[in-house]
Scaffold this active site. Structure first.
Site, short mmCIF file in Angstrom:
data_model
loop_
_atom_site.label_atom_id
_atom_site.label_comp_id
_atom_site.label_asym_id
_atom_site.label_seq_id
_atom_site.Cartn_x
_atom_site.Cartn_y
_atom_site.Cartn_z
N ASN A 109 -29.56 32.33 24.42
CA ASN A 109 -28.60 33.09 23.46
C ASN A 109 -28.74 33.99 23.33
O ASN A 109 -29.89 34.48 23.18
CB ASN A 109 -29.02 31.64 23.07
CG ASN A 109 -27.84 32.01 21.56
OD1 ASN A 109 -26.38 32.80 22.21
ND2 ASN A 109 -27.17 31.75 20.64
N HIS A 147 -28.40 36.68 19.82
CA HIS A 147 -27.82 36.46 18.27
C HIS A 147 -28.08 37.88 17.88
O HIS A 147 -29.40 38.74 18.07
CB HIS A 147 -28.56 35.48 18.34
CG HIS A 147 -28.08 34.58 16.15
ND1 HIS A 147 -26.88 34.55 15.91
CD2 HIS A 147 -28.02 35.37 15.17
CE1 HIS A 147 -26.65 33.93 14.68
NE2 HIS A 147 -27.92 35.27 14.22
N ASP A 194 -28.92 28.36 16.35
CA ASP A 194 -28.99 30.00 16.23
C ASP A 194 -30.83 30.22 16.68
O ASP A 194 -31.47 31.09 14.99
CB ASP A 194 -28.64 30.47 15.36
CG ASP A 194 -27.08 30.92 15.93
OD1 ASP A 194 -26.61 30.96 17.18
OD2 ASP A 194 -26.66 31.55 15.01
C1 GRF Z 1 -22.51 39.62 19.91
O1 GRF Z 1 -22.86 40.29 19.15
C2 GRF Z 1 -23.48 38.30 20.55
O2 GRF Z 1 -23.96 38.72 19.84
C3 GRF Z 1 -22.52 37.19 19.60
O3 GRF Z 1 -20.99 37.20 19.80
C4 GRF Z 1 -21.30 38.55 19.81
C5 GRF Z 1 -20.23 38.66 21.67
O4 GRF Z 1 -20.10 39.68 21.69
N1 GRF Z 1 -22.88 35.66 20.30
P1 GRF Z 1 -19.30 40.10 23.56
O5 GRF Z 1 -17.92 39.32 23.27
O6 GRF Z 1 -20.50 39.79 23.92
O7 GRF Z 1 -18.57 42.01 23.20
#
Ligand code: GRF
Length: 212
Positions: free
Chosen positions: A103, A105, A141
C-alpha cells in the site's frame, strides 16, 4: 516475469506513475471499486485490462472482499498493489495476500494513519511530512515499512500545496518499491520484517527550517 494487479478507487496518478515506470513485471489488470475512478481511463490508455468490483453491489465487507479476491485470483498475480484504494480490507483478505500486498500512504507512518493526513500534519505544526510504502497487515495503514520519502512543510502551506509536494515523492518511491519486489530484492519474512537486499543508505538529514 512476475505479474501484478493494481487496485484503485480514484484519480490514478500513482497508477500512472507505475504504468510509466517500465516496471520489470506484467501488469495483469487494474481493478476499481468505483466505476467513476479516473484511473480506469489511464489504464485503458495503456492497454491494461480493467475491471470494476463495486463495493456498493455487496451487502457487507466480507462479500465484497470475497468478490475482490476472486477477481484478483483470476490473474494469479505475485503482488497486489493498492494505489489509492480507499476501502478497508477484512483480516481474511489481508491474510490471504500476506507478503504480497503493498500500500501507499500519504504520511510518514506510523504517524497519521487514516484520512486527511496533510491537514492533520499542518494542524500539528510538524516541520517534516511525507509518504510511505508498506506491506499491508491487519493493522490499518500500518505494517512493515519498505520505503519513505520526507518533504519539508513550508510556512504558507495549505493541505493542497503540501499534498502536491508529497504526491511528487509518492510517484518516485512507489515504482521503486515495486521494482525491488519484482526483481526479487524485496520480501516480507515469516516473522513480519521487511527484507531488502540493498545496502545503500543515505547520509544526509532533512532539517526544516534550515540551520543558519
Ligand atoms: C494518494 O495520495 C495515496 O497516497 C492515497 O490516495 C491518493 C491516491 O491518489 N492513498 P491517486 O489516485 O494515485 O492520484
Amino acid at each position: 516475469m512476475k505479474s501484478i494487479v493494481i487496485l484503485i478507487s480514484g484519480r490514478g496518478s500513482n497508477l500512472q506513475a507505475l504504468l510509466e515506470a517500465s516496471l520489470p513485471c506484467r501488469i495483469a489488470a487494474v481493478i476499481s471499486n468505483r466505476a467513476d475512478a479516473g484511473g480506469l481511463a489511464i489504464a485503458e490508455a495503456h492497454g491494461i485490462a480493467t475491471q470494476i468490483v463495486a463495493h456498493r453491489d455487496h451487502p457487507d465487507r466480507d462479500s465484497f472482499d470475497a468478490a475482490l479476491a476472486s477477481a484478483i485470483d483470476e490473474h494469479q498475480p505475485d503482488l497486489v498493489v493498492l494505489a489509492g484504494f480507499m476501502r478497508i480490507l477484512t483480516p481474511g483478505f489481508v491474510e490471504r495476500y500476506q507478503g504480497q500486498l503493498i500500500n501507499i500512504h500519504p504520511s510518514l507512518l506510523p504517524a497519521y494513519g487514516g484520512l486527511h493526513t496533510h491537514a492533520r500534519a499542518l494542524q500539528d505544526g510538524v516541520k517534516i511530512h511525507g509518504c510511505s510504502i508498506h506491506f499491508v497487515t491487519g493493522d490499518l495503514d500500518h505494517g512493515p515499512i519498505i520505503i519513505q520519502a520526507a518533504v519539508p512543510v513550508l510556512m504558507d502551506d495549505t493541505p493542497a500545496t503540501l499534498a502536491a509536494r508529497v504526491l511528487r515523492e509518492e510517484h518516485r518511491i512507489f515504482p521503486q518499491a515495486i521494482r525491488w519486489f519484482c526483481d526479487g530484492a524485496l520480501s516480507l519474512t515469516a516473522d513480519g520484517r521487511v527484507q531488502l537486499s540493498r545496502i545503500e543508505q543515505p547520509g544526509t538529514a532533512l532539517i526544516n527550517p534550515s540551520l543558519d
